[in-house]
Design a protein around this motif. Structure first.
Motif, mmCIF file in Angstrom:
data_model
loop_
_atom_site.group_PDB
_atom_site.id
_atom_site.type_symbol
_atom_site.label_atom_id
_atom_site.label_comp_id
_atom_site.label_asym_id
_atom_site.label_seq_id
_atom_site.Cartn_x
_atom_site.Cartn_y
_atom_site.Cartn_z
ATOM 1 N N SER A 146 0.763 -1.147 0.157
ATOM 2 C CA SER A 146 0.133 0.064 -0.113
ATOM 3 C C SER A 146 0.786 1.225 -0.125
ATOM 4 N N THR A 147 2.036 1.341 0.594
ATOM 5 C CA THR A 147 3.100 2.424 0.670
ATOM 6 C C THR A 147 3.214 2.816 -0.569
ATOM 7 N N THR A 148 3.781 1.925 -1.536
ATOM 8 C CA THR A 148 4.217 2.166 -2.780
ATOM 9 C C THR A 148 3.139 2.654 -3.601
ATOM 10 N N THR B 24 -6.173 3.468 0.662
ATOM 11 C CA THR B 24 -5.145 3.826 -0.276
ATOM 12 C C THR B 24 -5.456 5.132 -0.675
ATOM 13 N N ILE B 25 -6.688 5.444 -1.592
ATOM 14 C CA ILE B 25 -7.046 6.503 -2.114
ATOM 15 C C ILE B 25 -7.077 7.905 -1.209
ATOM 16 N N ASN B 26 -7.481 7.461 0.083
ATOM 17 C CA ASN B 26 -7.531 8.740 1.047
ATOM 18 C C ASN B 26 -6.319 8.940 1.587
ATOM 19 N N TYR C 3 -7.190 11.985 -1.717
ATOM 20 C CA TYR C 3 -8.358 12.108 -2.505
ATOM 21 C C TYR C 3 -9.731 11.264 -1.798
ATOM 22 N N GLU C 4 -10.843 11.260 -2.330
ATOM 23 C CA GLU C 4 -12.182 10.494 -1.909
ATOM 24 C C GLU C 4 -12.462 9.843 -3.116
ATOM 25 N N VAL C 5 -13.054 8.594 -2.545
ATOM 26 C CA VAL C 5 -13.715 7.834 -3.535
ATOM 27 C C VAL C 5 -15.277 8.310 -3.819
ATOM 28 N N LYS C 6 -15.352 8.732 -5.121
ATOM 29 C CA LYS C 6 -16.939 9.026 -5.369
ATOM 30 C C LYS C 6 -17.674 7.908 -5.698
ATOM 31 N N ASP C 7 -17.212 6.824 -6.546
ATOM 32 C CA ASP C 7 -17.787 5.794 -7.131
ATOM 33 C C ASP C 7 -16.774 4.556 -7.431
ATOM 34 N N ILE D 244 -8.481 18.493 -8.170
ATOM 35 C CA ILE D 244 -9.216 17.045 -8.200
ATOM 36 C C ILE D 244 -9.133 16.762 -6.711
ATOM 37 N N LYS D 245 -10.583 16.613 -6.511
ATOM 38 C CA LYS D 245 -10.795 15.767 -5.221
ATOM 39 C C LYS D 245 -11.810 14.857 -4.872
#
Length: 417
Positions: A49-51, A172-174, A178-182, A71-72
């Motif tokens: 996950s770090t990479t 990972t995205i957070n 960023y935030e996952v929308k879908d 981009i958010k």
């Protein structure tokens, strides 16, 4: 759609791909894109996950610099062996005595009941697709809205992933900022990009041949009926080269892309060689040998696709077989698959006219270059439509109390008049 953009991120086992669609006055005006090799993924599962966090952050920051868009929120794909599919059935009574006209809210209630019955603490539902409805003694009803019945039943197809996989991906995205929308299954997103109005009739197959996994989607009359996730892909060809030639995977991948001709190896001159650097020396490798290895490996992959498909459908009933993925760009692969299946095989192409016009204007996406971005483009198409593949829109209750009252009044009127 959020603000003036839709951002779609495709995290595969060999590369990360991102597409940013910019809108002005609800019109698509520009597309920005990028891709980088990925580390930290294997067979659709995060192993470092770090990479991966660093790579996701890098590619999205680069896209922000290109576009000037802050981009958010992003749409992201999920795939791999943790995908689970299942059917969930539910039935609800509509009237104590007699019959009642079926309303949108009735459809919403039965779908919600099926969702609850099919839910599991260990799984996260990615897509839920009403395949058909039943009313009293009649089954296989595609749209029961406005029909009379005493009860309503639904066959709900659930595409799920292990909850731990979804949580790891979201984190990972957070962590990247960023935030996952879908969240989309890769093959479902890709199907939105390639299946246009001309490929809705009959039995259609989409084969999404990835690096480590392959997804088979089965559609009938435009409706998604089944999905099979297979644990093999284009890397099987690379691995065979690596093992037989005793070279690293990265070098084997380069040789596969440059010299991986699939067909009759005897068509290649015996004197043709590739110089490969080993330690401080260069070692010659016969191009004919490379072709023999890749051809045999491709034949195995095609045979496994055929065997998996035959367990689901009769091949003679298939109207269209569409395939996507970088491996199919190897010379001779599609011909080998056609011979194995005894079916015509079509290369998946984008069907959205707005996106096509922008692709033609962009040299970085022209020719067949845009094929690497099909999953991202599909996520953008589905986000624009807000409608699951080949289904009626899922019922969403109105948030405004006045709209809810108006909807209820319409249903009462429909029932009694």
């Amino acid at each position: 759609m959020l603000n003036n953009y839709i951002c779609a991120l495709d995290i595969g086992s060999s590369k990360i791909v991102v597409v940013l669609a910019e809108f002005k006055k609800k019109r698509l005006v520009n597309i920005y894109f990028d891709s980088i090799p990925v580390k930290g993924m294997k067979e659709g599962v995060i192993v470092d996950s770090t990479t991966l966090i660093a790579l996701v952050s890098k590619i999205l920051k680069g896209l922000k610099a290109k576009s000037g868009i802050n981009i958010k929120f992003i749409s992201v794909n999920i795939s791999g062996e943790d995908i689970i599919t299942k059917h969930s059935r539910a039935v609800i009574p509509l009237a104590e005595r007699g019959n009642k006209v079926i309303s949108i809210s009735d459809m919403g209630r039965v779908i919600e009941q099926a969702r609850i019955l099919g839910s599991s603490l260990e799984d996260e539902i990615i897509h839920m697709i009403p395949l058909s409805y039943s009313i009293d003694a009649k089954s296989d009803i595609l749209n029961p809205l406005g029909l009379y019945s005493h009860k309503l039943e639904v066959d709900l197809y659930l595409i799920c992933s292990k909850l731990s996989s979804v949580q790891s991906l979201t984190r990972t995205i957070n962590q990247s900022g960023y935030e996952v929308k879908d969240l989309f299954l890769s093959g479902v997103a890709t199907s939105k990009a390639v299946f246009g109005p001309g490929l809705k009739d009959g039995l259609n197959i989409l084969c999404d041949l990835g690096s480590d996994t392959t997804e088979l989607l089965i559609l009938k009359e435009g409706l998604l009926k089944d999905i099979e996730v297979l644990t093999f892909g284009g890397n099987d060809l690379t691995r065979k080269l690596s093992e037989n030639l005793k070279i690293p995977m990265d070098l084997a991948e380069d040789i596969k892309r440059s010299y991986g001709f699939i067909g009759n190896p005897q068509d290649i001159g015996e004197d043709k060689e590739i110089l490969v650097k080993k330690s401080e020396f260069y070692k010659p490798i016969k191009q004919r040998l490379v072709s023999e290895i890749v051809t045999a490996a491709a034949g195995e992959v095609c045979l496994r696709i055929k065997e998996a498909l035959e367990k689901k459908v009769a091949l003679y009933e298939v109207n269209n077989f569409v395939i996507v993925g970088r491996t199919i760009l190897l010379g001779g692969f599609i011909e080998t698959l056609e011979k194995t299946l005894n079916l015509p095989v079509k290369l998946g192409r984008i069907n959205n006219l707005e996106i096509i016009s922008l692709i033609k204007e962009n040299s970085g996406l022209s020719g067949q270059k845009y094929l690497n971005y099909l999953t991202c483009l599909g996520m953008i198409c589905e986000t624009l439509e807000k409608k699951p593949l080949g289904t009626l829109p899922l019922y969403q209750p109105a948030k405004n109390i006045v709209l809810r009252a108006l909807n209820h009044a319409k249903e009462v009127y429909q029932e009694y008049f």
